[in-house]
Design a protein around this motif. Structure first.
Motif, short mmCIF file in Angstrom:
data_model
loop_
_atom_site.label_atom_id
_atom_site.label_comp_id
_atom_site.label_asym_id
_atom_site.label_seq_id
_atom_site.Cartn_x
_atom_site.Cartn_y
_atom_site.Cartn_z
N MET A 48 -14.60 -1.61 -6.59
CA MET A 48 -13.23 -1.34 -6.19
C MET A 48 -13.11 -1.57 -4.69
O MET A 48 -13.58 -0.77 -3.89
CB MET A 48 -12.87 0.10 -6.57
N PHE A 49 -12.49 -2.69 -4.33
CA PHE A 49 -12.36 -3.03 -2.93
C PHE A 49 -10.90 -3.39 -2.66
O PHE A 49 -10.42 -4.43 -3.06
CB PHE A 49 -13.29 -4.20 -2.58
N SER A 50 -10.21 -2.50 -2.01
CA SER A 50 -8.80 -2.68 -1.70
C SER A 50 -8.58 -2.29 -0.24
O SER A 50 -9.48 -1.75 0.41
CB SER A 50 -7.94 -1.82 -2.62
N GLN A 51 -7.40 -2.54 0.24
CA GLN A 51 -7.09 -2.17 1.63
C GLN A 51 -7.27 -0.67 1.86
O GLN A 51 -7.89 -0.27 2.85
CB GLN A 51 -5.68 -2.62 2.00
N PRO A 52 -6.76 0.20 0.95
CA PRO A 52 -6.98 1.63 1.18
C PRO A 52 -8.46 2.01 1.21
O PRO A 52 -8.89 2.82 2.04
CB PRO A 52 -6.28 2.30 -0.01
N MET A 53 -9.26 1.41 0.31
CA MET A 53 -10.69 1.73 0.30
C MET A 53 -11.37 1.21 1.57
O MET A 53 -12.22 1.90 2.14
CB MET A 53 -11.37 1.15 -0.94
N LEU A 54 -10.99 0.02 2.02
CA LEU A 54 -11.54 -0.51 3.27
C LEU A 54 -11.23 0.44 4.42
O LEU A 54 -12.10 0.76 5.25
CB LEU A 54 -10.98 -1.91 3.56
N PHE A 55 -9.99 0.91 4.47
CA PHE A 55 -9.58 1.86 5.51
C PHE A 55 -10.44 3.13 5.41
O PHE A 55 -10.92 3.64 6.43
CB PHE A 55 -8.10 2.19 5.35
N LEU A 56 -10.64 3.63 4.20
CA LEU A 56 -11.46 4.83 4.02
C LEU A 56 -12.90 4.59 4.44
O LEU A 56 -13.53 5.47 5.05
CB LEU A 56 -11.38 5.32 2.58
N TYR A 57 -13.45 3.42 4.12
CA TYR A 57 -14.81 3.09 4.55
C TYR A 57 -14.92 3.09 6.08
O TYR A 57 -15.89 3.58 6.65
CB TYR A 57 -15.27 1.74 4.00
N ILE A 58 -13.92 2.53 6.73
CA ILE A 58 -13.90 2.50 8.20
C ILE A 58 -13.85 3.94 8.74
O ILE A 58 -14.59 4.29 9.67
CB ILE A 58 -12.73 1.66 8.74
N LEU A 59 -13.00 4.77 8.15
CA LEU A 59 -12.90 6.16 8.58
C LEU A 59 -14.20 6.91 8.33
O LEU A 59 -14.62 7.74 9.15
CB LEU A 59 -11.74 6.86 7.87
N LEU A 60 -14.84 6.61 7.21
CA LEU A 60 -16.13 7.23 6.92
C LEU A 60 -17.17 6.84 7.97
O LEU A 60 -17.92 7.68 8.47
CB LEU A 60 -16.60 6.84 5.51
N ALA A 61 -17.17 5.57 8.33
CA ALA A 61 -18.10 5.09 9.36
C ALA A 61 -17.82 5.78 10.70
O ALA A 61 -18.75 6.21 11.40
CB ALA A 61 -18.00 3.58 9.51
N ILE A 62 -16.55 5.91 11.04
CA ILE A 62 -16.19 6.61 12.28
C ILE A 62 -16.67 8.05 12.22
O ILE A 62 -17.22 8.58 13.19
CB ILE A 62 -14.66 6.54 12.53
N GLY A 63 -16.46 8.71 11.08
CA GLY A 63 -16.90 10.08 10.91
C GLY A 63 -18.40 10.23 11.06
O GLY A 63 -18.89 11.17 11.70
N VAL A 64 -19.15 9.29 10.48
CA VAL A 64 -20.61 9.33 10.58
C VAL A 64 -21.05 9.08 12.02
O VAL A 64 -21.89 9.82 12.55
CB VAL A 64 -21.26 8.30 9.60
N LEU A 65 -20.48 8.07 12.65
CA LEU A 65 -20.84 7.77 14.05
C LEU A 65 -20.51 8.93 14.98
O LEU A 65 -21.26 9.22 15.90
CB LEU A 65 -20.14 6.50 14.52
N ALA A 66 -19.37 9.56 14.73
CA ALA A 66 -18.95 10.67 15.58
C ALA A 66 -19.60 11.99 15.16
O ALA A 66 -19.38 13.01 15.80
CB ALA A 66 -17.43 10.80 15.54
N LYS A 67 -20.36 11.95 14.04
CA LYS A 67 -20.99 13.16 13.50
C LYS A 67 -19.96 14.25 13.24
O LYS A 67 -20.17 15.42 13.56
CB LYS A 67 -22.09 13.66 14.43
N ASN A 68 -18.82 13.84 12.66
CA ASN A 68 -17.74 14.78 12.37
C ASN A 68 -17.75 15.11 10.89
O ASN A 68 -17.27 14.34 10.06
CB ASN A 68 -16.40 14.19 12.81
#
Length: 154
Positions: A1-21
Motif C-alpha cells: 500500500m503506497f499512496s500519498q497519505p502513506m508516503l506522508f506518514l512514512y516521512i513523519l515517522l522518519a522525522i519522529g525517529v530522527l527527532a526521537k519523539n
C-alpha cells in the motif's frame, strides 16, 4: 500500500525517529496500522472528529491525578492563592482555555487552516520537542491574530 497519505506518514515517522519523539512515532504508527489493516473508513472519521476531545480528557485526567491521590488538597490550594505566581498561573489557565475555545471556532469555520496548524505542530514536536496540544491552541492564537488583522485592515 503506497499512496500519498502513506508516503506522508512514512516521512513523519522518519522525522519522529530522527527527532526521537515518542509521541509522534506512536501517533504515526497507530495511523499507519489503521490504514494497513483496512479500518481507515471506520476509525479515521471518529478519531478525526472526537480525537481532540479524547486527548483533552486524557490530559485533564493526568492533571487531576495529584488531587485524586491526595498530593494536592484544600491546604495546598489555600497556600497557593497566597502566591503571586499562583494568580499568574490562574490567569494563564483562563487565557489558554479561552484561546483554545476560539481555536475550536476557527477549525470549525475554516477547516483548511488545519493543514498549516498540523504542519506547524509536527515541526514543533519533531524539531523542538514540543507537545502536540498545538493545533487547538495554535488555532486559537491564529484566530486572535486574524481578528486583529481584520480589525486593522477594515
Amino acid at each position: 500500500m503506497f499512496s500519498q497519505p502513506m508516503l506522508f506518514l512514512y516521512i513523519l515517522l522518519a522525522i519522529g525517529v530522527l527527532a526521537k519523539n515518542q509521541s509522534l512515532i506512536i501517533a504515526v504508527s497507530c495511523l499507519m496500522i489503521i490504514k494497513l489493516i483496512g479500518l481507515e473508513s471506520k476509525l479515521m472519521p471518529t478519531i478525526g472528529s472526537k480525537g481532540i476531545n479524547w486527548g483533552v480528557t486524557i490530559i485533564t485526567i493526568a492533571v487531576l491525578v495529584p488531587i485524586a491521590t491526595g498530593d494536592i488538597g484544600f491546604k495546598q490550594l489555600l497556600e497557593a492563592v497566597k502566591s503571586a505566581y499562583a494568580w499568574i498561573a490562574l490567569g494563564a489557565g483562563i487565557a489558554v482555555a479561552l484561546i483554545a475555545k476560539n481555536g475550536l471556532t476557527l477549525l470549525t469555520e475554516d477547516p483548511h487552516i488545519t493543514t498549516a496548524l498540523v504542519f506547524g505542530t509536527i515541526l514543533a514536536v519533531a524539531l523542538f520537542n514540543g507537545v502536540a496540544v498545538g493545533p487547538l491552541i495554535g488555532a486559537g492564537i491564529a484566530y486572535i491574530a486574524m481578528q486583529i488583522v481584520k480589525l486593522f485592515s477594515s
